[in-house]
Design a protein around this motif. Structure first.
Motif, PDB file in Angstrom:
ATOM      1  N   ASN A 358       0.830  -1.212   0.000  1.00 15.47           N
ATOM      2  CA  ASN A 358       0.000   0.000   0.000  1.00 15.47           C
ATOM      3  C   ASN A 358       0.869   1.269   0.000  1.00 15.47           C
ATOM      4  N   LEU A 359       2.171   1.127   0.246  1.00 18.93           N
ATOM      5  CA  LEU A 359       3.082   2.272   0.231  1.00 18.93           C
ATOM      6  C   LEU A 359       4.118   2.183  -0.872  1.00 18.93           C
ATOM      7  N   THR A 360       4.598   0.983  -1.163  1.00 17.13           N
ATOM      8  CA  THR A 360       5.650   0.789  -2.154  1.00 17.13           C
ATOM      9  C   THR A 360       5.255  -0.387  -3.032  1.00 17.13           C
ATOM     10  N   ARG A 361       4.904  -0.098  -4.293  1.00 18.39           N
ATOM     11  CA  ARG A 361       4.330  -1.157  -5.120  1.00 18.39           C
ATOM     12  C   ARG A 361       4.723  -0.988  -6.592  1.00 18.39           C
ATOM     13  N   PRO A 362       4.591  -2.055  -7.387  1.00 17.34           N
ATOM     14  CA  PRO A 362       4.234  -3.429  -7.022  1.00 17.34           C
ATOM     15  C   PRO A 362       5.380  -4.196  -6.368  1.00 17.34           C
ATOM     16  N   TYR A 363       6.613  -3.655  -6.484  1.00 14.40           N
ATOM     17  CA  TYR A 363       7.762  -4.218  -5.793  1.00 14.40           C
ATOM     18  C   TYR A 363       8.347  -3.154  -4.884  1.00 14.40           C
ATOM     19  N   ASN A 364       9.015  -3.566  -3.809  1.00 13.30           N
ATOM     20  CA  ASN A 364       9.873  -2.635  -3.099  1.00 13.30           C
ATOM     21  C   ASN A 364      11.298  -2.819  -3.625  1.00 13.30           C
ATOM     22  N   ILE A 365      12.218  -1.966  -3.207  1.00  9.87           N
ATOM     23  CA  ILE A 365      13.562  -2.010  -3.797  1.00  9.87           C
ATOM     24  C   ILE A 365      14.293  -3.303  -3.438  1.00  9.87           C
ATOM     25  N   LYS A 366      14.086  -3.787  -2.246  1.00  7.12           N
ATOM     26  CA  LYS A 366      14.700  -5.065  -1.864  1.00  7.12           C
ATOM     27  C   LYS A 366      14.284  -6.162  -2.840  1.00  7.12           C
ATOM     28  N   GLN A 367      13.022  -6.185  -3.184  1.00 11.59           N
ATOM     29  CA  GLN A 367      12.529  -7.185  -4.130  1.00 11.59           C
ATOM     30  C   GLN A 367      13.084  -6.965  -5.532  1.00 11.59           C
ATOM     31  N   LEU A 368      13.231  -5.688  -5.926  1.00 12.97           N
ATOM     32  CA  LEU A 368      13.817  -5.406  -7.239  1.00 12.97           C
ATOM     33  C   LEU A 368      15.243  -5.958  -7.326  1.00 12.97           C
ATOM     34  N   PHE A 369      16.027  -5.742  -6.292  1.00 14.57           N
ATOM     35  CA  PHE A 369      17.392  -6.256  -6.298  1.00 14.57           C
ATOM     36  C   PHE A 369      17.422  -7.775  -6.389  1.00 14.57           C
ATOM     37  N   GLU A 370      16.427  -8.419  -5.803  1.00 14.38           N
ATOM     38  CA  GLU A 370      16.416  -9.891  -5.772  1.00 14.38           C
ATOM     39  C   GLU A 370      15.957 -10.502  -7.100  1.00 14.38           C
ATOM     40  N   LEU A 371      15.303  -9.703  -7.958  1.00 13.29           N
ATOM     41  CA  LEU A 371      14.870 -10.223  -9.257  1.00 13.29           C
ATOM     42  C   LEU A 371      16.085 -10.511 -10.131  1.00 13.29           C
ATOM     43  N   ALA A 372      15.971 -11.546 -10.937  1.00 10.24           N
ATOM     44  CA  ALA A 372      17.082 -11.916 -11.834  1.00 10.24           C
ATOM     45  C   ALA A 372      17.262 -10.845 -12.902  1.00 10.24           C
TER      46      ALA A 372
END
Length: 372
Positions: A358-372
């Motif tokens: 609800n604040l950071t979407r659809p990914y947060n930055i931690k998740q972006l870094f973890e994407l291949a």
């Protein structure tokens, strides 16, 4: 004996060539460590500027961020950051286990394999916004130079992999709207919409160019509640301490367009992923309800002059203006008339890094870094 030395020499030569692939092939082979290496490239304005403006060629007045009390909390000396300490990109780099990124314009060698920071205080999306700063198109130009440097340093394939895995962090647009609001205070809704479309159009072109260079992971901090800055309360005493709502509405319109464009780019560009942080409401809530987040003051700044300490921190542009400084910046949301304290920046960076949808979407930055 000579028959033994020659084969040994051959072996040593082959071993040297293995360690240094440039020796026989003229170009470095892809280095495996960059297939998974993290990098962070930062674009933006004063909220993200780590001190680039102090290296400009004199076209701008000496920035107050190079004087005390800027930098007092963490660095213990001014660094060019418009805060008492670290800014949001500093924390994002820390969370990603990267070193604090140096200003791109800082003289000397740079480790571009970790990324760099192009942000410039006063910069806008439109080139005509505060001419003399590093507007977004010029920041893009610098990024192109970095890409060339990376290809030369680590080879085309390794550079391609690094740029694909990197995160590109943006905070820009506020200065465009400050200028528009100041120049056209009675602008119609149609005029406002056309201006926002122009800003978003230029921003979209920049994002597409970064995508064309291999960038796939974009993180945005949207425009903040611009009318609620201490400087705006100071400039509009007729509002009785309330926010300049028309300016905040302009930022809100920008944010709606930005959300729409990012979603559209995700559907059009294969592999494009993004993170959009609701800076507008996250900061706005801290301004309106400071005690909820551990602050004592949300309207007035820690440093400056006037009712809300909305201007003049560090002595202003001239460095000679009288100003006040609070004893504990950590009790304030704002450090000066337009920029937040290190404590606020850490809270906001944590939301960017690992915030819920609800604040950071659809990914947060931690998740972006973890994407291949």
């Amino acid at each position: 004996m000579a028959n033994l030395i020659y084969p040994l020499y051959q072996l040593m030569t082959l071993f040297t060539a293995f360690l240094n692939p440039i020796a026989f092939h003229g170009e470095p082979k892809p280095r495996v460590e960059f297939d998974s290496h993290k990098a962070l490239f930062v674009f933006g304005d004063s909220l993200f500027d780590p001190g680039n403006n102090q290296y400009l060629n004199g076209s701008l007045p000496q920035p107050s961020a190079t004087t005390w009390p800027y930098g007092e909390t963490y660095f213990e000396h001014p660094t060019g950051r418009l805060s008492d300490g670290r800014i949001v990109p500093d924390f994002i780099a820390e969370f990603a286990k990267l070193p604090i990124l140096t200003p791109y314009l800082k003289p000397g060698s740079h480790r571009f394999t970790d990324g760099t920071n192009f942000a410039s205080a006063g910069a806008g999306v439109l080139p005509e916004t505060n001419s003399g700063t590093i507007h977004i198109n010029l920041q893009l130009s610098y990024f192109k130079d970095v890409e060339k440097s990376l290809r030369k340093e680590i080879g085309n394939e390794a550079a391609k992999n690094l740029l694909k895995r990197a995160v590109y962090l943006f905070s820009i647009g506020g200065n465009d709207y400050f200028n528009f609001y100041t120049m056209y205070p009675s602008a119609t809704q149609t005029d406002q919409r056309k201006y926002v479309e122009m800003v978003i159009g230029n921003l979209t072109s920049v994002l597409k160019e970064i995508y064309g260079m291999g960038g796939r992971k974009i993180a945005f901090q949207n425009a903040g509640p611009l009318g609620c800055l201490p400087s705006m309360r100071e400039m509009n005493p007729n509002l009785g301490g309330e926010c300049a709502e028309e300016l905040s509405k302009l930022a809100g319109l920008h944010n709606r367009y930005l959300a729409s464009v990012l979603k559209k780019l995700e559907s059009e560009l294969p592999g494009f992923k993004y993170s959009l942080f609701d800076y507008f409401n996250s900061l706005g809530d801290r301004v309106s309800n400071p005690s909820t987040y551990g602050f004592k003051e949300g309207k007035a700044a820690c440093c400056g002059s006037g009712t809300y300490r909305g201007s003049g921190c560090g002595g202003g542009v001239s460095g000679t203006d009288l100003f006040e400084v609070c004893s504990d910046p950590g009790e304030y949301v704002w450090f000066d008339g337009a920029h937040t304290t290190e404590r606020t920046n850490r809270q906001l960076a944590e939301l960017l890094w690992s915030g819920v949808p609800n604040l950071t979407r659809p990914y947060n930055i931690k998740q972006l870094f973890e994407l291949a």
